[in-house]
Design an enzyme around this catalytic site. Structure first.
Site, PDB file in Angstrom:
ATOM      1  N   PRO A  31      -6.009   1.891  28.247  1.00 22.71           N
ATOM      2  CA  PRO A  31      -5.263   0.868  27.513  1.00 22.71           C
ATOM      3  C   PRO A  31      -4.027   0.330  28.244  1.00 22.71           C
ATOM      4  O   PRO A  31      -3.300   1.084  28.873  1.00 22.71           O
ATOM      5  CB  PRO A  31      -4.849   1.587  26.220  1.00 22.71           C
ATOM      6  N   ASN A  32      -3.881  -0.971  28.137  1.00 27.41           N
ATOM      7  CA  ASN A  32      -2.726  -1.714  28.670  1.00 27.41           C
ATOM      8  C   ASN A  32      -2.709  -1.872  30.186  1.00 27.41           C
ATOM      9  O   ASN A  32      -1.818  -2.530  30.731  1.00 27.41           O
ATOM     10  CB  ASN A  32      -1.389  -1.088  28.202  1.00 27.41           C
ATOM     11  N   HIS A  57      -2.590   7.926  38.310  1.00 26.97           N
ATOM     12  CA  HIS A  57      -1.534   7.223  37.563  1.00 26.97           C
ATOM     13  C   HIS A  57      -0.707   6.432  38.554  1.00 26.97           C
ATOM     14  O   HIS A  57      -0.357   6.939  39.627  1.00 26.97           O
ATOM     15  CB  HIS A  57      -0.642   8.209  36.802  1.00 26.97           C
ATOM     16  N   ARG A  76       3.479  -6.116  31.921  1.00 30.00           N
ATOM     17  CA  ARG A  76       4.196  -5.002  31.296  1.00 30.00           C
ATOM     18  C   ARG A  76       5.098  -4.262  32.302  1.00 30.00           C
ATOM     19  O   ARG A  76       4.711  -4.082  33.467  1.00 30.00           O
ATOM     20  CB  ARG A  76       3.213  -3.999  30.664  1.00 30.00           C
ATOM     21  N   ALA A 114      -2.341   5.869  28.419  1.00 25.47           N
ATOM     22  CA  ALA A 114      -1.734   6.708  27.367  1.00 25.47           C
ATOM     23  C   ALA A 114      -2.697   7.769  26.843  1.00 25.47           C
ATOM     24  O   ALA A 114      -2.267   8.852  26.416  1.00 25.47           O
ATOM     25  CB  ALA A 114      -1.242   5.825  26.231  1.00 25.47           C
ATOM     26  N   GLU A 116      -8.124  11.807  38.624  1.00 21.16           N
ATOM     27  CA  GLU A 116      -7.233  11.082  37.696  1.00 21.16           C
ATOM     28  C   GLU A 116      -6.118  10.420  38.506  1.00 21.16           C
ATOM     29  O   GLU A 116      -5.513  11.058  39.364  1.00 21.16           O
ATOM     30  CB  GLU A 116      -6.643  12.092  36.702  1.00 21.16           C
ATOM     31  N   ASN A 137      -7.955   6.165  35.304  1.00 22.52           N
ATOM     32  CA  ASN A 137      -6.570   6.126  34.832  1.00 22.52           C
ATOM     33  C   ASN A 137      -6.665   5.962  33.320  1.00 22.52           C
ATOM     34  O   ASN A 137      -6.803   4.841  32.818  1.00 22.52           O
ATOM     35  CB  ASN A 137      -5.802   4.957  35.452  1.00 22.52           C
ATOM     36  N   TYR A 167       5.464  -0.553  36.972  1.00 21.00           N
ATOM     37  CA  TYR A 167       4.078  -0.716  37.416  1.00 21.00           C
ATOM     38  C   TYR A 167       3.883  -1.801  38.476  1.00 21.00           C
ATOM     39  O   TYR A 167       2.774  -1.965  38.981  1.00 21.00           O
ATOM     40  CB  TYR A 167       3.178  -1.004  36.203  1.00 21.00           C
ATOM     41  N   ARG A 206       9.058  10.818  34.286  1.00 24.97           N
ATOM     42  CA  ARG A 206       9.328   9.934  33.142  1.00 24.97           C
ATOM     43  C   ARG A 206       9.549  10.764  31.882  1.00 24.97           C
ATOM     44  O   ARG A 206      10.079  11.866  31.968  1.00 24.97           O
ATOM     45  CB  ARG A 206       8.168   8.938  33.014  1.00 24.97           C
TER      46      ARG A 206
END
Ligand code: DQA
Length: 143
Positions: free
Chosen positions: A9-10, A99, A17, A76, A97, A73, A22, A106
């Site tokens: 998502p996103n 990111h 964003r 969330a 995975e 990825n 990012y 963070r």
């Protein structure tokens, strides 16, 4: 070797964003960049994205018998999706995975990944180059 890149998502909102985290590149630019890098690495890739957990589960299930490796990825969903964890565990496809941001630098809740334990490893904090690093792992490691 055929690799499926799955984005959660996103991720389709990259370039819009939180650019400070990012980066400025749009999702379309990133996909073109990754297809180009894959060509250089002689790797066949497909890239998919969904904002819906069940669709990501479907992508993982449909990869069974079709793809040799997954780069995911989960965005969330990384931090709480047992369904994605179960799907990855079920298909037993070697998965990395990725990111874009350094999730460990963070918020506290981003440090936990429920999906990483069913992956070969996690790459984070190297921007979109993390996807390229993951591709290089599959090219160079005997998986
Ligand atoms: C992310 C990190 C996640 O915590 C976040 O929810 C995302 C993107 C990353 O690529 O850095 O959406 O997966």
């Amino acid at each position: 070797m055929k690799v499926l890149i799955i984005n959660g998502p996103n991720i389709n909102f990259l370039g819009i964003r939180e650019k400070d985290i990012y980066g400025e590149k749009t999702y379309e630019e990133i996909c073109s960049y990754l297809y180009e890098k894959a060509r250089e690495l002689l790797l066949k890739i497909d890239i998919v994205q969904s904002n819906i957990e069940g669709e990501i589960v479907n992508y993982i299930q449909n990869a069974y018998g079709v793809y040799d490796a997954i780069i995911i990825n989960p965005a969330a969903y990384t931090h709480y999706s047992i369904a994605i964890y179960d799907a990855l565990k079920a298909v037993q496809i070697p998965t990395i995975e990725v990111h874009i941001s350094n999730v460990h630098a963070r918020e506290e809740y981003r440090r936990k990944s429920v999906t990483a334990p069913v992956c070969i490893g996690q790459i984070c904090g190297f921007g979109i180059y993390g996807y390229v690093m993951a591709m290089m792992v599959f090219v160079n490691m005997n998986i």
